[in-house]
Design a protein around this motif. Structure first.
Motif, mmCIF file in Angstrom:
data_model
loop_
_atom_site.group_PDB
_atom_site.id
_atom_site.type_symbol
_atom_site.label_atom_id
_atom_site.label_comp_id
_atom_site.label_asym_id
_atom_site.label_seq_id
_atom_site.Cartn_x
_atom_site.Cartn_y
_atom_site.Cartn_z
ATOM 1 N N LEU A 33 0.844 -1.194 0.000
ATOM 2 C CA LEU A 33 0.000 0.000 0.000
ATOM 3 C C LEU A 33 0.879 1.244 0.000
ATOM 4 O O LEU A 33 1.931 1.266 0.646
ATOM 5 C CB LEU A 33 -0.912 0.004 1.222
ATOM 6 C CG LEU A 33 -1.949 -1.137 1.174
ATOM 7 C CD1 LEU A 33 -2.236 -1.679 2.541
ATOM 8 C CD2 LEU A 33 -3.199 -0.647 0.487
ATOM 9 N N THR A 34 0.428 2.248 -0.728
ATOM 10 C CA THR A 34 1.143 3.514 -0.774
ATOM 11 C C THR A 34 0.296 4.589 -0.097
ATOM 12 O O THR A 34 -0.909 4.383 0.146
ATOM 13 C CB THR A 34 1.514 3.883 -2.229
ATOM 14 O OG1 THR A 34 2.393 4.994 -2.217
ATOM 15 C CG2 THR A 34 0.313 4.165 -3.084
ATOM 16 N N HIS A 35 0.901 5.711 0.213
ATOM 17 C CA HIS A 35 0.245 6.759 1.002
ATOM 18 C C HIS A 35 -0.990 7.355 0.353
ATOM 19 O O HIS A 35 -1.843 7.910 1.037
ATOM 20 C CB HIS A 35 1.235 7.864 1.366
ATOM 21 C CG HIS A 35 1.996 8.379 0.193
ATOM 22 N ND1 HIS A 35 1.500 9.309 -0.664
ATOM 23 C CD2 HIS A 35 3.221 8.060 -0.265
ATOM 24 C CE1 HIS A 35 2.376 9.561 -1.607
ATOM 25 N NE2 HIS A 35 3.434 8.816 -1.389
ATOM 26 N N SER A 36 -1.141 7.237 -0.955
ATOM 27 C CA SER A 36 -2.303 7.825 -1.632
ATOM 28 C C SER A 36 -3.441 6.829 -1.851
ATOM 29 O O SER A 36 -4.466 7.183 -2.425
ATOM 30 C CB SER A 36 -1.876 8.419 -2.971
ATOM 31 O OG SER A 36 -1.355 7.400 -3.815
ATOM 32 N N LEU A 81 7.087 -3.779 -1.486
ATOM 33 C CA LEU A 81 6.654 -3.704 -2.886
ATOM 34 C C LEU A 81 6.781 -2.286 -3.435
ATOM 35 O O LEU A 81 6.840 -2.086 -4.640
ATOM 36 C CB LEU A 81 5.206 -4.182 -3.039
ATOM 37 C CG LEU A 81 4.972 -5.671 -2.883
ATOM 38 C CD1 LEU A 81 3.481 -5.992 -3.017
ATOM 39 C CD2 LEU A 81 5.765 -6.459 -3.905
ATOM 40 N N TYR A 82 6.833 -1.306 -2.536
ATOM 41 C CA TYR A 82 6.987 0.080 -2.974
ATOM 42 C C TYR A 82 8.417 0.585 -2.807
ATOM 43 O O TYR A 82 8.652 1.793 -2.684
ATOM 44 C CB TYR A 82 5.976 0.985 -2.257
ATOM 45 C CG TYR A 82 4.635 0.911 -2.944
ATOM 46 C CD1 TYR A 82 4.413 1.610 -4.124
ATOM 47 C CD2 TYR A 82 3.621 0.105 -2.459
ATOM 48 C CE1 TYR A 82 3.205 1.524 -4.789
ATOM 49 C CE2 TYR A 82 2.401 0.008 -3.112
ATOM 50 C CZ TYR A 82 2.205 0.723 -4.281
ATOM 51 O OH TYR A 82 1.010 0.627 -4.945
ATOM 52 N N SER A 92 14.769 2.819 -1.106
ATOM 53 C CA SER A 92 14.010 3.807 -0.343
ATOM 54 C C SER A 92 12.563 3.322 -0.284
ATOM 55 O O SER A 92 12.021 2.848 -1.285
ATOM 56 C CB SER A 92 14.068 5.164 -1.036
ATOM 57 O OG SER A 92 13.103 6.035 -0.471
ATOM 58 N N PHE A 93 11.952 3.456 0.874
ATOM 59 C CA PHE A 93 10.569 3.003 1.040
ATOM 60 C C PHE A 93 9.623 4.177 1.280
ATOM 61 O O PHE A 93 8.554 4.020 1.846
ATOM 62 C CB PHE A 93 10.490 1.989 2.188
ATOM 63 C CG PHE A 93 11.342 0.782 1.939
ATOM 64 C CD1 PHE A 93 10.957 -0.174 1.005
ATOM 65 C CD2 PHE A 93 12.544 0.615 2.596
ATOM 66 C CE1 PHE A 93 11.753 -1.277 0.752
ATOM 67 C CE2 PHE A 93 13.340 -0.495 2.351
ATOM 68 C CZ PHE A 93 12.946 -1.443 1.422
ATOM 69 N N ILE A 94 9.998 5.345 0.795
ATOM 70 C CA ILE A 94 9.228 6.565 1.015
ATOM 71 C C ILE A 94 7.820 6.484 0.414
ATOM 72 O O ILE A 94 6.900 7.124 0.906
ATOM 73 C CB ILE A 94 9.984 7.809 0.497
ATOM 74 C CG1 ILE A 94 9.327 9.068 1.022
ATOM 75 C CG2 ILE A 94 10.043 7.850 -1.001
ATOM 76 C CD1 ILE A 94 10.229 9.886 1.862
ATOM 77 N N GLU A 95 7.641 5.689 -0.632
ATOM 78 C CA GLU A 95 6.324 5.558 -1.271
ATOM 79 C C GLU A 95 5.397 4.593 -0.547
ATOM 80 O O GLU A 95 4.190 4.574 -0.795
ATOM 81 C CB GLU A 95 6.472 5.135 -2.734
ATOM 82 C CG GLU A 95 7.089 6.211 -3.611
ATOM 83 C CD GLU A 95 6.297 7.509 -3.610
ATOM 84 O OE1 GLU A 95 5.049 7.471 -3.708
ATOM 85 O OE2 GLU A 95 6.933 8.573 -3.496
ATOM 86 N N ALA A 96 5.932 3.782 0.348
ATOM 87 C CA ALA A 96 5.098 2.857 1.128
ATOM 88 C C ALA A 96 4.282 3.640 2.147
ATOM 89 O O ALA A 96 4.769 4.596 2.748
ATOM 90 C CB ALA A 96 5.965 1.821 1.828
ATOM 91 N N ALA A 97 3.038 3.231 2.335
ATOM 92 C CA ALA A 97 2.174 3.894 3.312
ATOM 93 C C ALA A 97 2.699 3.670 4.723
ATOM 94 O O ALA A 97 3.221 2.593 5.040
ATOM 95 C CB ALA A 97 0.751 3.368 3.195
#
Length: 146
Positions: A33-36, A81-82, A92-97
Motif C-alpha cells: 500500500l502507498t500513502h495515496s 513492494l513500494y 528507499s521506502f518513502i512511497e510505502a504507506a
C-alpha cells in the motif's frame, strides 16, 4: 495499491515459530500500500483478485477465477513492494504507506475479499514473517490500482 498474486498448492506464514495463517490451494497475496491509496483502491483490487482468471478450465485454458475454481487466500502485508531502487544501492521506502494508513487499508482489503465468499488467512502486519509456499504453475501476476 499493488498486489502480487502467486497461485499456490499450499502456503503458510509463521511468526516467532507460530503459524498465523495457512491454506491449501489458492493464492498467496503480497499486498503493498502507498500513502495515496483509498478504500476505492482496496475495493478495485479485491474485485480484480477475486475475479481474475488464473485457473484452468476443462480445456486447459486459464479461464476460471478462484471463486469458480475454489481455493483460499493467504494475505501478507508487504511494504517492500513500494521500494524505490533507481538511485544508489539501498532501497528507499518513502512511497510505502505509513503503518497507521496501511494497516486499516490492508484489513479492509482482506474483509473485501471475504465479501466474495473467499476464506482469507493472514500474516501479522508489521511482523517479521516466514512465508512458505508451493507455487502452482508457477503462476504469478501483479495487480495494481493505479
Amino acid at each position: 495499491m499493488k498486489v502480487v498474486i502467486q497461485r499456490s498448492k499450499q502456503a503458510s506464514v509463521t511468526v516467532d515459530g507460530e503459524v498465523t495463517g495457512a491454506i491449501e490451494k489458492g493464492y498467496v497475496l503480497l499486498v503493498g500500500l502507498t500513502h495515496s491509496d483509498t478504500l476505492e483502491d482496496v475495493k478495485y483490487v479485491a474485485k480484480k483478485v477475486a475475479e481474475i482468471r488464473l485457473w484452468e478450465d476443462e480445456d486447459g485454458k486459464m479461464n476460471r477465477s478462484i471463486i469458480e475454481h475454489g481455493g483460499d487466500i493467504l494475505s501478507v502485508s508487504q511494504f517492500t513492494l513500494y521500494a524505490e531502487t533507481k538511485k544508489g544501492r539501498r532501497p528507499s521506502f518513502i512511497e510505502a504507506a505509513r503503518p497507521e494508513v496501511a494497516l486499516p487499508l490492508w484489513e479492509a482489503f482482506n474483509d473485501q475479499l471475504r465479501v466474495y465468499g473467499l476464506k482469507v488467512e493472514t500474516g501479522i502486519f508489521g511482523a517479521m514473517m516466514d512465508v512458505s509456499l508451493i507455487n502452482d504453475g508457477p503462476v504469478t501476476v501483479i495487480v495494481e490500482s493505479k
